[in-house]
Design a protein around this motif. Sequence first.
Motif, PDB file in Angstrom:
ATOM      1  N   THR A  77       0.827  -1.225   0.000  1.00  0.00           N
ATOM      2  CA  THR A  77       0.000   0.000   0.000  1.00  0.00           C
ATOM      3  C   THR A  77       0.856   1.268   0.000  1.00  0.00           C
ATOM      4  N   VAL A  78       1.982   1.268   0.738  1.00  0.00           N
ATOM      5  CA  VAL A  78       2.773   2.513   0.768  1.00  0.00           C
ATOM      6  C   VAL A  78       3.394   2.804  -0.593  1.00  0.00           C
ATOM      7  N   ALA A  79       3.839   1.747  -1.287  1.00  0.00           N
ATOM      8  CA  ALA A  79       4.435   1.966  -2.617  1.00  0.00           C
ATOM      9  C   ALA A  79       3.373   2.485  -3.588  1.00  0.00           C
ATOM     10  N   LEU A  80       2.187   1.852  -3.579  1.00  0.00           N
ATOM     11  CA  LEU A  80       1.120   2.288  -4.493  1.00  0.00           C
ATOM     12  C   LEU A  80       0.702   3.732  -4.193  1.00  0.00           C
ATOM     13  N   PHE A  81       0.633   4.055  -2.906  1.00  0.00           N
ATOM     14  CA  PHE A  81       0.233   5.409  -2.500  1.00  0.00           C
ATOM     15  C   PHE A  81       1.242   6.443  -3.017  1.00  0.00           C
ATOM     16  N   ALA A  82       2.538   6.150  -2.855  1.00  0.00           N
ATOM     17  CA  ALA A  82       3.563   7.102  -3.313  1.00  0.00           C
ATOM     18  C   ALA A  82       3.459   7.287  -4.829  1.00  0.00           C
ATOM     19  N   MET A  83       3.184   6.191  -5.552  1.00  0.00           N
ATOM     20  CA  MET A  83       3.007   6.301  -7.004  1.00  0.00           C
ATOM     21  C   MET A  83       1.820   7.205  -7.334  1.00  0.00           C
ATOM     22  N   ALA A  84       0.719   7.020  -6.582  1.00  0.00           N
ATOM     23  CA  ALA A  84      -0.487   7.831  -6.839  1.00  0.00           C
ATOM     24  C   ALA A  84      -0.178   9.316  -6.649  1.00  0.00           C
ATOM     25  N   ILE A  85       0.553   9.645  -5.605  1.00  0.00           N
ATOM     26  CA  ILE A  85       0.902  11.056  -5.347  1.00  0.00           C
ATOM     27  C   ILE A  85       1.754  11.603  -6.495  1.00  0.00           C
ATOM     28  N   LYS A  86       2.722  10.823  -6.922  1.00  0.00           N
ATOM     29  CA  LYS A  86       3.601  11.284  -8.014  1.00  0.00           C
ATOM     30  C   LYS A  86       2.791  11.503  -9.300  1.00  0.00           C
ATOM     31  N   GLU A  87       1.846  10.607  -9.521  1.00  0.00           N
ATOM     32  CA  GLU A  87       0.985  10.740 -10.708  1.00  0.00           C
ATOM     33  C   GLU A  87       0.185  12.047 -10.633  1.00  0.00           C
ATOM     34  N   MET A  88      -0.098  12.490  -9.418  1.00  0.00           N
ATOM     35  CA  MET A  88      -0.876  13.734  -9.239  1.00  0.00           C
ATOM     36  C   MET A  88       0.033  14.964  -9.284  1.00  0.00           C
ATOM     37  N   GLY A  89       1.312  14.749  -9.542  1.00  0.00           N
ATOM     38  CA  GLY A  89       2.208  15.880  -9.762  1.00  0.00           C
ATOM     39  C   GLY A  89       2.950  16.369  -8.530  1.00  0.00           C
ATOM     40  N   ALA A  90       2.828  15.670  -7.400  1.00  0.00           N
ATOM     41  CA  ALA A  90       3.590  16.069  -6.203  1.00  0.00           C
ATOM     42  C   ALA A  90       4.638  14.989  -5.917  1.00  0.00           C
ATOM     43  N   ASP A  91       5.391  15.184  -4.855  1.00  0.00           N
ATOM     44  CA  ASP A  91       6.454  14.214  -4.573  1.00  0.00           C
ATOM     45  C   ASP A  91       6.172  13.482  -3.259  1.00  0.00           C
ATOM     46  N   ALA A  92       6.480  12.186  -3.253  1.00  0.00           N
ATOM     47  CA  ALA A  92       6.269  11.368  -2.051  1.00  0.00           C
ATOM     48  C   ALA A  92       7.352  10.313  -1.997  1.00  0.00           C
ATOM     49  N   VAL A  93       7.586   9.802  -0.802  1.00  0.00           N
ATOM     50  CA  VAL A  93       8.524   8.687  -0.663  1.00  0.00           C
ATOM     51  C   VAL A  93       7.928   7.685   0.310  1.00  0.00           C
ATOM     52  N   SER A  94       7.992   6.395  -0.038  1.00  0.00           N
ATOM     53  CA  SER A  94       7.484   5.376   0.882  1.00  0.00           C
ATOM     54  C   SER A  94       8.658   4.791   1.675  1.00  0.00           C
ATOM     55  N   LEU A  95       8.390   4.504   2.932  1.00  0.00           N
ATOM     56  CA  LEU A  95       9.439   3.956   3.801  1.00  0.00           C
ATOM     57  C   LEU A  95       8.887   2.799   4.624  1.00  0.00           C
ATOM     58  N   LEU A  96       9.692   1.763   4.788  1.00  0.00           N
ATOM     59  CA  LEU A  96       9.320   0.630   5.650  1.00  0.00           C
ATOM     60  C   LEU A  96       9.767   0.898   7.084  1.00  0.00           C
ATOM     61  N   GLY A  97       9.256   0.084   7.989  1.00  0.00           N
ATOM     62  CA  GLY A  97       9.591   0.264   9.410  1.00  0.00           C
ATOM     63  C   GLY A  97      11.086   0.266   9.667  1.00  0.00           C
ATOM     64  N   ASP A  98      11.830  -0.618   8.995  1.00  0.00           N
ATOM     65  CA  ASP A  98      13.270  -0.660   9.272  1.00  0.00           C
ATOM     66  C   ASP A  98      13.999   0.532   8.664  1.00  0.00           C
ATOM     67  N   GLN A  99      13.474   1.088   7.572  1.00  0.00           N
ATOM     68  CA  GLN A  99      14.129   2.268   6.988  1.00  0.00           C
ATOM     69  C   GLN A  99      13.960   3.501   7.885  1.00  0.00           C
ATOM     70  N   VAL A 100      12.777   3.593   8.498  1.00  0.00           N
ATOM     71  CA  VAL A 100      12.532   4.728   9.414  1.00  0.00           C
ATOM     72  C   VAL A 100      13.329   4.533  10.690  1.00  0.00           C
ATOM     73  N   ALA A 101      13.635   3.256  10.940  1.00  0.00           N
ATOM     74  CA  ALA A 101      14.192   2.863  12.233  1.00  0.00           C
ATOM     75  C   ALA A 101      13.135   2.979  13.324  1.00  0.00           C
ATOM     76  N   ILE A 102      12.041   2.217  13.107  1.00  0.00           N
ATOM     77  CA  ILE A 102      11.074   2.009  14.189  1.00  0.00           C
ATOM     78  C   ILE A 102      11.586   0.776  14.932  1.00  0.00           C
ATOM     79  N   ARG A 103      12.327   1.020  16.006  1.00  0.00           N
ATOM     80  CA  ARG A 103      12.982  -0.087  16.719  1.00  0.00           C
ATOM     81  C   ARG A 103      12.018  -0.729  17.708  1.00  0.00           C
TER      82      ARG A 103
END
Length: 413
Positions: A77-103
């Motif tokens: 869902t996060v990847a699809l959501f970021a794609m949808a935002i980009k398609e709408m002309g804005a910028d987004a980035v999707s991150l997983l728990g380990d990338q954010v460092a949710i320990r």
Amino acid sequence: MALIVQKFGGTSVGSTDKIKAVAQRVLKNHRQGNRMVVVLSAMSGETDRLTGLALAMQHIPDQREMDMLLATGEQVTVALFAMAIKEMGADAVSLLGDQVAIRTDNMHTKARIHSVDPDLINKHLDRGKIVVIAGFQGVTDSGDITTLGRGGSDTTAVALAAAMRADACEIFTDVEGVYTTDPNVCPQARKIDYISYDEMLELASLGAKVLDIRSVGLAKRFSVPVHVRSTFSENIGTWVVEEDKIMESMLVSGITYSKNEARITIKQVPDQPGIAAKVFLPISDAGILVDMIIQNTTDGRLTDMTFTVLRRDYDRAMELLKKVAADIGAQAVSGDESIAKVSIVGVGMRNHPGIASTMFQILAKEGVNMMMVSTSEIKVSCIIAEKYTELAVRALHDAFALDKDNLPAEEAE
Ligand code: ADP
Ligand code: ASP
Ligand code: MG
């Protein structure tokens, strides 16, 4: 410029069209100049589907591998959501728990968050991006993926809001807020405008799955006001806040039910010191949580003990108890998986006796037998036969007049 954390649940992101609609909504807030952090659940049904796949592979799935599998739902869902935002002309980035460092700790499938590192999120926000974070997942210090337990995306959102000192934490779901009882069971259920952390903790722990209990615990600890509201309307939902911010305390503010428990009775055990410890030690050693416990007084020599466990632990608990029963000379062990726990909750109960007996009368009038009862300062819970759950919830909702303001007598004057 405000920092807003918004979480959208499974039904809200249940299809590509719904993800696009949610992206539109977030983008609107972004274009108004807000820094947007979005937390998403997996598409509705996906976590159940993945659990089913795991069970087809292994009778009791390996917990580490289970987390590897379950975490994929939110990655989609996060990847699809970021794609949808980009398609709408804005910028987004999707991150997983380990990338954010949710320990988290290493209690796979029910991990607790230890810390959240906002640095990477802030860097992306500074570059004008909408940051989309996979809910429900984290990482241990040794790099293993964990999940936070069912409903855990709420907890991800509140943890992020606390760590980042967000101006708002909004939990978007498929109902208009927190209701006096599950609106899908009782059409008369009324949306609550403000509810205290303590009442919400009780409601969540007793079965109201609209907010994950751990998210409420975190919100209380870090004083994060949480706004629960609908993805499908612009209406104001429910504010979960400190008790002193609420003007009026209802006598009973909510009714919950849970069909997740099972009852076990161990019959005719010797009534002497040390027996309860012998019964419950193997259960707790196996990591099985016990909820209500009742010990009957009998003739002084022998007694019956009844208690409840989560239904998913029932088979294991029965197996353990049969062994214990033989050791301590108990007569028999019996159990019942088709029970439900129905509870009434309200801070107004603190100073008003008689609420429990009113509840008993209402259930009696409906011919519903109570098998067990437990009370605390602000709640009364009854164990009943599962088939009466909906009837009991509706009857209690009606009799306590939860569709109206049921203020305690002196405050209503
Ligand atoms: P999400 O996928 O958005 O996290 P959940 O299914 O976890 O949503 O929680 C929302 C559901 O909680 C509602 O659809 C409703 O059936 C249920 N629910 C149970 N008790 C309550 C309550 N007291 N108020 C609101 N919803 C409740
Ligand atoms: N996807 C997980 C679940 O279904 C987490 C969540 O939705 O909050 O429980
Ligand atoms: Mg949920």
